[in-house]
Design an enzyme around this catalytic site. Structure first.
Site, PDB file in Angstrom:
ATOM      1  N   TYR A 186     -58.107  54.905 -19.351  1.00 47.97           N
ATOM      2  CA  TYR A 186     -58.724  55.300 -18.166  1.00 47.97           C
ATOM      3  C   TYR A 186     -60.353  55.246 -18.762  1.00 47.97           C
ATOM      4  CZ  TYR A 186     -55.086  54.284 -14.991  1.00 47.97           C
ATOM      5  OH  TYR A 186     -54.201  53.808 -13.922  1.00 47.97           O
ATOM      6  N   GLU A 223     -45.923  55.529 -19.366  1.00 49.37           N
ATOM      7  CA  GLU A 223     -46.424  56.449 -19.875  1.00 49.37           C
ATOM      8  C   GLU A 223     -45.499  58.099 -19.898  1.00 49.37           C
ATOM      9  OE1 GLU A 223     -50.880  55.964 -17.811  1.00 49.37           O
ATOM     10  OE2 GLU A 223     -49.642  57.164 -16.787  1.00 49.37           O
ATOM     11  N   HIS A 232     -41.371  54.457 -13.883  1.00 49.44           N
ATOM     12  CA  HIS A 232     -42.625  54.695 -13.782  1.00 49.44           C
ATOM     13  C   HIS A 232     -42.276  55.905 -12.524  1.00 49.44           C
ATOM     14  CE1 HIS A 232     -46.819  53.618 -13.365  1.00 49.44           C
ATOM     15  NE2 HIS A 232     -46.818  54.670 -13.422  1.00 49.44           N
ATOM     16  N   ASN A 253     -52.492  52.481 -20.966  1.00 51.11           N
ATOM     17  CA  ASN A 253     -53.136  52.008 -20.233  1.00 51.11           C
ATOM     18  C   ASN A 253     -54.331  52.997 -20.439  1.00 51.11           C
ATOM     19  OD1 ASN A 253     -50.855  51.338 -18.380  1.00 51.11           O
ATOM     20  ND2 ASN A 253     -50.123  53.240 -18.136  1.00 51.11           N
ATOM     21  N   GLU A 256     -52.627  49.270 -17.324  1.00 46.76           N
ATOM     22  CA  GLU A 256     -53.419  49.668 -16.313  1.00 46.76           C
ATOM     23  C   GLU A 256     -54.636  50.475 -16.999  1.00 46.76           C
ATOM     24  OE1 GLU A 256     -52.302  53.402 -14.770  1.00 46.76           O
ATOM     25  OE2 GLU A 256     -50.283  52.922 -14.777  1.00 46.76           O
ATOM     26  N   ARG A 294     -48.206  43.603 -11.718  1.00 46.39           N
ATOM     27  CA  ARG A 294     -47.322  44.311 -12.013  1.00 46.39           C
ATOM     28  C   ARG A 294     -46.129  45.440 -10.991  1.00 46.39           C
ATOM     29  NH1 ARG A 294     -48.103  49.990 -15.503  1.00 46.39           N
ATOM     30  NH2 ARG A 294     -46.380  50.388 -16.021  1.00 46.39           N
TER      31      ARG A 294
END
Length: 453
Positions: free
Chosen positions: A301, A163, A118, A299, A356, A74
């Site tokens: 985390y 995002e 991005h 994404n 991500e 990606r």
């Protein structure tokens, strides 16, 4: 076996974070170029001028991807590298760079997954209002057309924007990312509305002009509440916390995903934000935003542990002292990769890709010439085991992209944070695959079976 035979294993990166060569071969500036030169904006006064020098080391990096056994990569296209002033004259040298990258990936049997935006918004267009200007929708559609026309004979997997929660909240609200603005919620919702419209216009361009049959999605933040127990009440409280808007800010899931997938802004957000902060919706706007997607890229985390209070609402649980954190001081919450994708799949009914996931770690080249990063291995194993549980729960999860391929420019943190499977010496550019790269290759080769030893 939980992971399907065609489960996609990849890694991710983005243009400004790795390419460098920000003004090479006719490229234009992005909003991050002046932002990085603002005193105190970026750790150590770092910038993306050189970054990982991927622009000049493309072949070496694709060879490393092949060595890792990646099935997919990606990446994003730098808007001002291709259109130096954001619209109008096309920079052929910029397009040629991505031609070389895509061809090298295909030659290595690695599928290109292309993200159109991005965060490196063209400075020339920012000077005309950026995302606050409604014309940004047409500007992004023009850029999208250039990219689709050039690369869709070889690229079939597309992500529109990455995002929006981050580039709107932290770029236009908190001022900690480019362009560094501190605006009220009314202007943030306006910028967000235009970004969502741009997403929709981009989807229309892809579907109208792609040469190969396209698969289209996006890559957004997953803000996850994690249930303290597997009790139905805690699970429902976590679902509410993940999918409700309870704070007057744009750090949530549904303000973005509801209009994109359901065609309307969520009622709780509209009520909480009030008329002054309502987005400036004109006739046809929501229809433009609400384009069919083939997948939901997310994404993730970390997450917030919660339990149900007396009314069934989420009550946050404080992390005990000494709870594990990454070098970035983000909490390590592996179940976020179970519950986040599951809640999103249940609400939006779209196949999920983890676009991500990863951690910043304290990595350096050891005396033996290797980079030993057992924390990254343990972190990724724990998260992937939870992703496997989400699949067992019934969520349609089709792929995982580790963030990131290389240590890189981590925005306001500069080069302080190392997320890569591959160590980069930023003084020399030398690449050293970490122990985690070898481990991840084993996960890919075994299609996840090696997670269980």
């Amino acid at each position: 076996m939980t992971f399907s035979s065609n489960f996609l294993w990849g890694a991710a990166a983005s243009s400004y974070q790795i390419e460098g060569a920000t003004t090479a071969d006719g490229a234009g500036l992005s909003i991050f170029d002046p932002f990085c030169r603002r005193p105190g904006a970026v750790f150590g006064g770092h910038n993306g001028d050189v970054a990982c020098d991927h622009y000049h080391r493309l072949d070496e990096d694709v060879a490393l991807m092949k060595q890792l056994g990646l099935r997919a990569y990606r990446f994003s296209v730098s808007w001002p590298r291709v259109l130096p002033t954001g619209i109008g004259k096309v920079n052929e040298a910029g397009l040629a760079f991505y031609d070389r990258l895509i061809d090298a990936l295909l030659a290595a049997n690695i599928e290109p997954w292309l993200t159109l935006f991005h965060w490196d918004y063209p400075l020339a267009l920012y000077n005309r209002g950026g995302w606050l200007n409604r014309e940004s929708v047409a500007w992004f559609a023009e850029f999208s057309q250039v990219i689709v026309d050039r690369f869709s004979d070889r690229v079939s997997k597309w992500m529109t924007i990455n995002e929006p929660q981050v580039f709107i909240k932290f770029g236009y609200g908190d001022g900690t990312l480019a362009p560094g603005l501190k605006l009220g919620l009314d202007e943030q919702t306006r910028a967000c509305h235009h970004a969502l419209m741009a997403h929709g216009a981009c989807v229309q361009v892809i579907r109208a002009r792609a040469k190969l049959p396209p698969t289209v999605g996006w890559a957004v933040v997953g803000r996850v509440d994690v249930p303290a127990t597997d009790s139905p009440t805690d699970i429902e409280a976590a679902r509410r916390g993940s999918m409700n808007i309870t704070q007057p800010d744009l750090w949530n899931n549904t303000w973005y995903a509801d209009p994109v997938i359901a065609g309307h802004y969520p009622e709780d957000g509209l009520k909480l934000f009030g008329p002054a902060a309502a987005p400036p919706v004109e006739r046809g706007d929501l229809q433009l935003i609400n384009q069919k997607l083939d997948f939901y890229g997310v994404n993730i985390y970390d997450g917030r542990p919660v339990k149900a209070d007396a009314n069934g609402n989420p009550e946050p649980i404080t992390f005990p002292p000494g709870s594990p954190q990454t070098a970035f001081r983000w909490w390590i919450v592996p179940p976020s990769l179970r519950w986040g994708p599951r809640f999103l799949f249940e609400r939006y009914k779209l196949p999920i890709y983890i676009t991500e996931n990863g951690l910043s770690n304290i990595d350096w080249v050891s005396l033996d010439g290797k980079v030993h990063d057992p924390q990254r291995i343990d972190y990724t194993q724990r998260y992937l085991l939870e992703l496997e549980r989400a699949i067992s729960d019934g969520a349609d999860i089709r792929g995982y992209f580790h963030w990131s391929l290389l240590d890189n420019f981590e925005w306001a943190a500069g080069y302080k944070e190392r997320f890569g499977l591959i160590h980069v010496d930023f003084a020399t550019g030398t690449r050293t695959p970490k122990d985690s790269a070898t481990w991840y290759r084993g996960i890919i080769e075994s299609n996840g079976r090696a997670l269980h030893g």
